[in-house]
Design an enzyme around this catalytic site. Sequence first.
Site, PDB file in Angstrom:
ATOM      1  N   LYS A 154      -0.482   4.893   4.449  1.00 20.67           N
ATOM      2  CA  LYS A 154      -1.363   3.960   5.160  1.00 20.67           C
ATOM      3  C   LYS A 154      -0.819   3.696   6.551  1.00 20.67           C
ATOM      4  CE  LYS A 154      -3.869  -0.418   4.651  1.00 20.67           C
ATOM      5  NZ  LYS A 154      -5.180   0.247   4.896  1.00 20.67           N
ATOM      6  N   HIS A 201       0.832  -1.201   0.000  1.00 21.50           N
ATOM      7  CA  HIS A 201       0.000   0.000   0.000  1.00 21.50           C
ATOM      8  C   HIS A 201       0.867   1.253   0.000  1.00 21.50           C
ATOM      9  CE1 HIS A 201      -3.215  -2.802   1.181  1.00 21.50           C
ATOM     10  NE2 HIS A 201      -4.045  -1.869   0.740  1.00 21.50           N
TER      11      HIS A 201
END
Length: 260
Positions: free
Chosen positions: A148, A144
Amino acid sequence: MPHTPIRVALLGASGRMGRLLTASLNEDDRFDLVARIDTTAHDALHPALLAHLRDAPPFDILVDFSTPEAFGKVIDEVANRKCAWLLATTGLDETSLARAAALSSQQAVFVASNTSLGVALLERLCAIAGAALAHWDCEIVETHHRHKIDAPSGTALTLARAIADQRSAAAQRPSTLVTSRADCRAKRDDDAIGIASVRGGSVAGEHRVLWLGPSERLEIAHAAESREIFAQGALRILPWLSQQPPGLYGMANIVDDILS
């Protein structure tokens, strides 16, 4: 006969997902976005932001892309309003998820760590492979963007639990989730499902699930090329959820609805 739009309140409205959903909901005449709530940011989108959910006008469904820290106040307000709840906040602990499940006896609660239809199908395929390949090693690698906060991702945990449930039943022994091997000086446990997290750049989301057996390997993967898929998934959920009685629902119900 003209249809009555579904009244939606959006929590976490100034985040990346909140801004995408604001645009999508405002462009779709099936919905009336009556309130946007966010305490941490400001923007000029419509409707104007509210600081507190309690100040929102009446609505049919709360779409919640907020934070785990907000959960306690949110669930109390949802219970008071008797509305449906799309709970898409990631990083929730087991206690919070249990509270959401308990509330579902009174109203419709849809819990989704990921609202992508592709990921929902990935979970279904992983459950099938988890049962069929119960004695193979299984590992998940998720990637990600650098912003995040939670790791592993909620989606990776959802996939791992789906595999663990099927594998445990097939192999007649429980599976364990391993999110770090830094302090483990031992060979791989036969019952482990490993999850590795990668963070960097602007990756919207990528999940690779690997089964490693004797002399062969199976890999199932999904890549999110844009966060727009999560907004579109939410818009697929909302009309369905608005028609449901009290109960606990998830993306598996949407897959069943499509395949029925």
